[in-house]
Design an enzyme around this catalytic site. Structure first.
Site, PDB file in Angstrom:
ATOM      1  N   HIS A 163       0.813  -1.213   0.000  1.00 43.94           N
ATOM      2  CA  HIS A 163       0.000   0.000   0.000  1.00 43.94           C
ATOM      3  C   HIS A 163       0.854   1.275   0.000  1.00 43.94           C
ATOM      4  O   HIS A 163       0.329   2.374  -0.216  1.00 43.94           O
ATOM      5  CB  HIS A 163      -0.919   0.003   1.236  1.00 43.94           C
ATOM      6  CG  HIS A 163      -2.156   0.831   1.055  1.00 43.94           C
ATOM      7  ND1 HIS A 163      -2.555   1.351  -0.153  1.00 43.94           N
ATOM      8  CD2 HIS A 163      -3.101   1.230   1.950  1.00 43.94           C
ATOM      9  CE1 HIS A 163      -3.676   2.023   0.001  1.00 43.94           C
ATOM     10  NE2 HIS A 163      -4.028   1.979   1.266  1.00 43.94           N
TER      11      HIS A 163
ATOM     12  N   ASP B 147      -2.297   2.247  -4.413  1.00 42.07           N
ATOM     13  CA  ASP B 147      -3.480   2.620  -3.642  1.00 42.07           C
ATOM     14  C   ASP B 147      -4.610   1.629  -3.905  1.00 42.07           C
ATOM     15  O   ASP B 147      -4.509   0.744  -4.765  1.00 42.07           O
ATOM     16  CB  ASP B 147      -3.916   4.056  -3.947  1.00 42.07           C
ATOM     17  CG  ASP B 147      -4.226   4.286  -5.425  1.00 42.07           C
ATOM     18  OD1 ASP B 147      -4.539   3.306  -6.122  1.00 42.07           O
ATOM     19  OD2 ASP B 147      -4.134   5.440  -5.876  1.00 42.07           O
TER      20      ASP B 147
END
Length: 522
Positions: free
Chosen positions: A493, A497
């Site tokens: 992450h 995204d």
């Protein structure tokens, strides 16, 4: 004059710190004798001497930061053995020199036959060395010896097998002759460029082997703090933190050098012997349980995989997103064309080629899934080197198929089949398992219904496949039975995204449910 330079430090590692020099200017060094130790942010690297001679000067002092291929020191080449082992009349006139030569011979510094020794006359002693283990791999464990002292061997006949963090390495005989000495027993740790054994080659090989077997073993070096071998800096730090002395730790490194893992073993052994005052008393059946337990040492491959997977969890911000795929169209194409496909290309049509093609298309649309973080930079890969996770008897391996985005379905199936065979036979090389940009893990072959695989660093994404299972689905207002598969994307992450991860997985789903999109690059 020979230059000593910083070796390759590993993928994405560009500099190191000079931790310890084990020699000083003026010292005589042998080929492959350890000169200094470098520390990077990932590993400790030992630098051996490339030639025999005298260390002339040190360019990079302890504590200096050096880059790859930077100059560390200079060595004046020469016959280092002559300085310590005078021969003939000089040796007879100088008893100290003669005794020094005898000591050198007892310590194994003399690698050819001794003058006047009728038993080994005509035989040449050939060293069996640890081969190059691969980029960033500095040590290995001797897993199996296929020959014993006194056995005759042919040139290139396999002597032993070494196990590294990633692959198994076979060591062939460099010459024909007899195995006279084994220096690294099974289970011992050896360093790249270290000596494994000695062979007697030539007409006197048989006599040399007999003499070696009859000779008494040299006395072991006394243990304790009086040893003149420098311990690894990381080991010194660990001993200081644990409050133990070097003499209390048995070193497994070169010449009895204490390594960091030796300290960890010593601390663990001490803890197991100490009374556990706070622990609950054992149940009466505990001794019986112990007799039914089996303790097996983890292979280096399993140890490395455990460490790397834990490092991935500690470093990356791993999330997993799921979706499901209706496999009807893929299965229909496969059933229709599999016979013609195998007849033309000589390989069976599987599901992996469809998933690989779908991932390659999705990676082009969502490039951050095919990228990696390097410090404060993001490196985007304009190619796809696909890792295909595979389970083997020795542990999980991830061979890499390079430039898979340029391959046809048949090319992908052939490459996967070849890598699978090499993995099962233990023939994978370092080159086969490095450089991957994205990985596919098929847990469905073992019956997994859903899976959330861990990243294979430094990659930022890994696709998980599960088993195909018939389920009731609502399509066009009607309940129908369809072959469904859950798929997942575990991703970092920090660079990817949620929108990018979900979009990637949706694109894979769309191309598998309508494979015509693969042909039209949609």
């Amino acid at each position: 004059m020979t230059e000593v330079r910083v070796p390759t430090l590993g993928e994405s590692v560009t500099e190191a710190t000079v931790a310890t020099w084990f020699k000083k200017p003026g010292d005589i060094v042998a080929v492959d004798e350890m000169l200094c130790e470098l520390e990077t942010d990932k590993v400790t690297v030992e630098v051996p001497s490339p030639v025999a001679g005298t260390l002339s000067d040190i360019v990079a002092a302890e504590g200096d930061t050096v880059g790859v291929d930077a100059l560390l020191a200079n060595i004046s080449e020469g016959d280092a053995g002559n300085a310590d082992a005078p021969k003939g009349k000089e040796a007879a006139e100088d008893p100290d020199a003669a005794s020094g030569a005898a000591r050198n011979a007892a310590d194994g510094d003399v690698t050819t036959e001794k003058e006047g020794d009728d038993k080994s006359e005509g035989a040449t002693i050939v060293d069996v060395m640890v081969p190059t283990l691969g980029e960033s791999v500095t040590e290995a464990t001797v897993s199996t010896w296929f020959k014993k002292v006194g056995d005759s061997v042919a040139q290139d006949e396999m002597l032993c097998e070494l196990e590294t963090d990633k692959v198994s390495v076979e060591v062939p005989a460099p010459a024909a002759g007899k195995l006279t000495k084994i220096l690294a027993e099974e289970g011992s740790t050896v360093e790249a460029g270290g000596k494994l054994a000695e062979l007697a080659s030539g007409d006197g090989a048989a006599a040399a082997a007999t003499a070696q077997e009859a000779a008494p073993a040299p006395a072991a070096a006394p243990s304790g703090s009086g040893k003149d071998v420098e311990d690894a800096p990381s080991a010194k730090k660990a001993m200081a933190e644990a409050g133990i002395k070097s003499g209390d730790v048995e070193g497994s490194g070169r010449d009895g050098r204490v390594m960091k893992e030796d300290v960890a073993k010593a601390v663990a052994a001490a803890s197991s012997k100490a009374p556990e005052a706070s622990a609950a008393p054992r149940a009466p059946s505990a001794p019986d349980d112990e007799s039914r337990e089996e303790r097996v040492r983890m292979t280096r491959l399993k140890q490395t995989m455990a460490r790397r997977l834990k490092e991935a969890q500690n470093t990356a911000a791993i999330l997993t997103t799921f979706n499901e795929v209706d496999m009807t169209e893929v299965m229909e194409i496969r059933n229709t064309y599999k016979a013609d496909f195998e007849k033309k290309h000589g390989v069976r049509m599987g599901f992996m080629s469809f998933f690989t093609k779908a991932c390659c298309h999705a990676l082009k649309e969502i490039p951050e899934v095919n990228a990696e973080i390097d410090g404060t930079d993001v490196i985007y890969k304009n190619y796809v080197h696909m890792g295909v996770a595979a389970g083997t008897p020795t542990g999980l391996v991830v061979p890499v198929i390079r430039d898979v985005d340029t391959m046809s379905f048949a090319g992908i199936e052939k490459a996967i089949g070849e890598m699978g065979r090499k993995a099962r036979d233990g023939k994978l090389t370092m080159a086969d398992m490095t450089g991957g940009t994205f990985t596919i893990s098929n847990g469905g072959v073992y019956g997994s219904l859903m899976t959330a695989p861990i990243l294979n660093p430094p990659q930022s994404g890994i696709l998980g496949m599960a088993k195909i299972q018939d389920r009731a689905m609502v399509i066009g207002g009607e309940i129908v039975i369809r072959p469904m598969m859950y798929i997942s994307l575990s991703y970092d992450h920090r660079i990817i995204d949620g929108k990018g991860a979900v979009t990637f997985l949706v694109r894979v789903k769309e191309m598998l449910e309508d494979p015509r999109r693969l042909l039209m690059d949609l």
